[in-house]
Write a protein that holds these residues in place. Structure first.
Motif, PDB file in Angstrom:
ATOM      1  N   UNK A 122     -56.390  39.824  -6.530  1.00 25.25           N
ATOM      2  CA  UNK A 122     -56.461  38.880  -7.310  1.00 25.25           C
ATOM      3  C   UNK A 122     -55.054  38.613  -8.172  1.00 25.25           C
ATOM      4  N   UNK A 123     -54.732  39.608  -8.538  1.00 21.09           N
ATOM      5  CA  UNK A 123     -53.270  39.557  -9.323  1.00 21.09           C
ATOM      6  C   UNK A 123     -52.154  39.110  -8.316  1.00 21.09           C
ATOM      7  N   UNK A 125     -52.595  37.188  -5.700  1.00 24.00           N
ATOM      8  CA  UNK A 125     -52.785  36.022  -5.545  1.00 24.00           C
ATOM      9  C   UNK A 125     -52.426  34.936  -6.460  1.00 24.00           C
ATOM     10  N   UNK A 126     -52.718  35.384  -7.658  1.00 25.40           N
ATOM     11  CA  UNK A 126     -52.355  34.677  -8.842  1.00 25.40           C
ATOM     12  C   UNK A 126     -50.828  34.579  -8.921  1.00 25.40           C
ATOM     13  N   UNK A 129     -49.878  32.060  -6.498  1.00 24.89           N
ATOM     14  CA  UNK A 129     -50.277  30.510  -6.940  1.00 24.89           C
ATOM     15  C   UNK A 129     -49.380  29.879  -7.759  1.00 24.89           C
ATOM     16  N   UNK A 130     -48.884  30.739  -8.833  1.00 26.33           N
ATOM     17  CA  UNK A 130     -47.876  30.280  -9.670  1.00 26.33           C
ATOM     18  C   UNK A 130     -46.797  29.994  -9.058  1.00 26.33           C
ATOM     19  N   UNK A 184     -51.382  31.070   1.087  1.00 29.26           N
ATOM     20  CA  UNK A 184     -51.625  31.979   2.201  1.00 29.26           C
ATOM     21  C   UNK A 184     -50.264  32.478   2.921  1.00 29.26           C
TER      22      UNK A 184
ATOM     23  N   UNK B  48     -57.734  30.027 -10.663  1.00 26.15           N
ATOM     24  CA  UNK B  48     -56.561  30.403 -11.286  1.00 26.15           C
ATOM     25  C   UNK B  48     -55.816  29.024 -11.829  1.00 26.15           C
ATOM     26  N   UNK B  52     -54.521  28.776 -15.482  1.00 27.16           N
ATOM     27  CA  UNK B  52     -52.993  28.220 -15.830  1.00 27.16           C
ATOM     28  C   UNK B  52     -53.244  27.162 -16.578  1.00 27.16           C
ATOM     29  N   UNK B  79     -52.543  38.552 -17.871  1.00 30.44           N
ATOM     30  CA  UNK B  79     -51.742  39.706 -16.987  1.00 30.44           C
ATOM     31  C   UNK B  79     -50.285  39.887 -17.562  1.00 30.44           C
TER      32      UNK B  79
END
Lengths: 191, 557
Positions: A122-123, A125-126, A129-130, A184, B48, B52, B79
């Protein structure tokens, strides 16, 4: 006395210590568990309920949670809680299966199986994503975020720009696809 | 991954997917590992993005032309500052440590602020207003012979009860609190509804039934709080005395002279005044008493309406009259006006029989599926229109929701429907020549829709309403009524004046055949039920509409 021994449930002090430990684990991992639950439900509806029931059940069964060693305890706790969450999702599904857009049991089972394998991602991926969001230009980013922002909406952007809601919505989906591919790509790169 | 599946995935996440497509998607998820993986990735992405978006909501506007959203600036970010976050959470948790239920509650709720607003997508697409909210703590489930005090607000069966004082002089009210507790209150009584979980009894006798889910429900009487620990207890409060008796289960008293006491089955306590009347609770109504009384009263009401309805059908101003409530609604609903069986309504499609406004003994027709309709053919020319019906609206799910609609909407033909925003709409076609209209479309036709203010919102879901619309070409007025009360009166201007009115083929509860030669039809079925419809070739007066309502109203109105 062995300093690593778990406090037991026999004495009030031991019980309280166990409870403190439980709450701290739960607090640290609720986002991961929540995300797991969310993956099995078609919408956010029901997530809060399932989470509450999962928390209660976890506490009831916490006595039986005995990780092999302290290092593994964290990962094991998420897995252990997700197994319980999966049951809670299934019973939620049975109660609301007549509602529109609720996954059937077999679909939930398969999704749960696969989701369990990626709990630790999860982290990463996050972060990906950012980074990918950062590569969009400002208008695109605003559009993608608008679907989920309080006080923002596609309708508002439609009004400002004069573009039809439906067209904006398909643009959002195109951007989402671009983000998926980008994320991905980054995750594969990291491996 | 092919694009079609991806689109279905996003539609599912946004809850805009059709039922059929949802099946297709489920099959794909079940069979294909790559679809599962993509679905999970998409969920993660959208969640997510939601996080955000929520975290950076404050910056978003200022940030439009700047860099990426400044997530790091958000102090509560999960986080970036996990330690602080955990300790904050623990501090909150410590406050509720006393009960395990406490932490579960906190745990379940703690992410509300982060929860992405999925519903917005639907709203954007449908251009609907924000999510509906109803204020209130309880519902008036049934009211038997209830007479509200003069200076009290009056409520009807099914009404949501807000904060504040309820006062009635006689009768029995059954009140369901949203927490699950039920009160049966005998008049004269004065109650102060405080929340979903508490009520103050100022005066009156009541029985409280509290299921496990509502354990903790509080009834306040005199200077004490009676906290229910399960099942059933009775309370009576008079001017100088107050007492409680546990019928079954256990209560705890807080405050007052018995602070901290527990009472169990059969025990009673005076909270105020002396023990002067030991048998005061004898004869207190039970749930089954209320139900029986209610059924009796309902049957009486039904019989009263039947008598009135017999008399009404002799009114020679009637064009057609469908007292559906008394019929068995097999495949035909009989026209009971003197115009006879020629004008019977035919049930088409999945119209279903439901309870009418007088309960199980009476009949209503439900039109909740798009193909449902009752068709009729009413030939002739008329001088005026009055439409009056009893309707139960479950939701206004379409843009337009039909009550009674002329098929082709040709010259002089009526349309009577509800807009999705709750406004009633009545209209008559003035000139059906394409291009005669004032609308932007080239082939628009000339008509005028007479709107009321919104008369329906979701708080009225499932409740019976009496609606009436009067088109009066002589007085040049369109009058509309809800439950016998006038709610709108508008003049008919020269431009929209229609002297000769017609109906022709028409539908109750739907508008199935607007364009005869096309397979397409607008989805305008009423998500609800109708159990009486009268159509008059006359403009009924306000008093006459009032009488229709008074003589036809169900129990508790």
């Amino acid at each position: 006395m062995d300093p690593h021994a778990k406090p037991d449930f026999e004495t009030p002090a031991g019980r309280e210590a166990r409870y403190g430990e439980f709450v701290s684990l739960l607090a640290r991992h609720d986002q991961s568990i929540r995300r797991f639950v969310r993956s099995l439900l078609p919408s956010n509806q029901g997530v809060d309920d399932v989470m509450q029931e999962t928390a209660l059940e976890c506490w009831k069964k916490y006595e039986s949670f005995t990780p092999d060693n302290a290092e593994d305890a964290v990962d094991e706790f998420i897995r252990w809680a997700c197994v319980i969450a999966r049951y809670k999702v299934l019973s939620w599904q049975r109660d609301s299966s007549r509602d529109r857009l609720v996954f059937r049991e077999s679909v939930i089972e398969r999704l749960a199986q696969d989701a369990m394998q990626n709990l630790e991602q999860r982290e990463r991926e996050r972060k990906a994503i950012e980074t990918c969001l950062g590569q969009l230009d400002a208008d695109q980013r605003r559009l993608v975020l608008s679907v989920h922002s309080p006080g923002e909406s596609i309708a508002k952007i439609a009004e400002e720009t004069g573009v039809k809601t439906r067209r904006l919505y398909s643009k959002v989906n195109a951007l989402r696809k671009r983000l998926l591919d980008c994320v991905q790509g980054r995750l594969v790169e990291e491996l | 991954m092919d694009d079609t599946i991806r689109n279905l995935i996003f539609q599912a996440i946004d809850q805009t997917i059709s039922a059929d497509d949802f099946e297709v998607l489920q099959d794909a998820i079940e069979r294909r590992e790559d679809v599962r993986a993509e679905y999970l990735r998409a969920i993660n992405l959208c969640e997510s993005i939601g996080e955000i978006a929520t975290e950076s909501a404050g910056d978003l506007h200022g940030d439009l032309h700047g860099g990426p959203p400044q997530r790091n600036a958000a102090p509560a970010s999960v986080l970036d500052d996990a330690t602080q976050w955990t300790w904050q959470r623990l501090a909150i948790a410590a406050a509720v440590l006393a009960l395990v239920g406490g932490v579960a509650y906190w745990f379940g709720q703690s992410n509300d602020a982060d929860a992405p607003q999925w519903v917005d997508v639907n709203q954007d697409l449908l251009e609907e207003p924000e999510e509906a909210l109803i204020a209130g703590h309880a519902t008036l489930r049934s009211a038997v012979d209830l007479r509200w005090s003069n200076d009290s607000l009056a409520f009807r069966e099914g009404d949501v009860l807000p904060n504040g004082v309820l006062q009635f002089d006689e009768g029995i009210a059954e009140i369901d609190f949203f927490c699950g507790a039920t009160l049966i209150v005998e008049g004269p009584a004065t109650l102060d509804v405080e929340s979903d979980w508490s009520v103050r009894v100022v005066k009156g006798r009541l029985r409280a039934s509290v299921p496990p889910a509502a354990r903790g429900f509080i009834v306040k009487a005199a200077d004490s709080e009676i906290i229910d620990l399960g099942t059933e207890f009775a309370v009576e409060v008079g001017d100088d005395e107050a007492r409680v008796e546990v019928i079954d289960g256990e209560v705890k008293l807080r405050g007052g002279r018995h602070d901290g006491d527990h009472l169990v089955t059969g025990e009673r306590e005076w909270l105020k005044g002396s023990q002067s009347r030991p048998d005061a609770f004898k004869g207190l109504s039970t749930l089954s008493d209320v139900q029986r009384r209610r059924e009796d009263a309902q049957i009486q009401q039904f019989e009263g309406w039947k008598t009135y309805s017999q008399q009404l059908r002799t009114d020679d101003r009637l064009i057609a009259y469908y007292p559906i409530a008394e019929s068995d609604a097999e495949r035909v609903i009989p026209n009971r006006a003197s115009s006879g069986p020629e004008l019977d309504g035919i049930l088409v499609g999945p119209v279903t029989r439901a309870d009418g406004r007088f309960g199980a003994a009476s009949t209503a027709l439900e039109f909740d599926r798009p193909g449902s309709r009752v068709r009729t053919r009413i030939d002739g020319a008329f001088d005026a229109f009055t439409f009056a019906c009893w309707v139960r609206i479950d939701s206004l799910e379409h843009r337009y929701n039909s009550l009674f609609m002329g098929d082709g909407y040709e010259n002089g033909e009526p349309h009577w429907q509800l807009h999705e925003d709750g406004r009633l709409m009545f209209s008559v076609m003035v000139d059906d020549t394409p291009g005669a209209g004032l609308g932007p479309a080239e082939d628009s036709r000339l008509h005028r829709i007479y709107f009321t203010e919104p008369i329906w919102d979701v708080s009225k879901s499932g409740k019976w309403l009496h609606l009436a619309a009067v088109y009066d070409p002589v007085a040049r007025q369109v009058n509309q009524f809800v439950n016998g009360e006038p709610i709108s009166s508008e003049p008919i201007t020269d431009q929209f004046h229609v002297k000769t009115l017609r109906i022709g083929t028409a539908e109750i509860g739907n508008w199935g055949q607007p364009l005869r030669n096309s397979p397409w039809f607008a989805v305008r079925n009423l998500n609800g039920a109708i159990d009486e419809l009268a159509i008059f070739n006359a403009a009924l007066s306000r008093e006459e509409i009032q009488t229709l309502y008074e003589q036809g109203k169900p129990l508790g109105y």
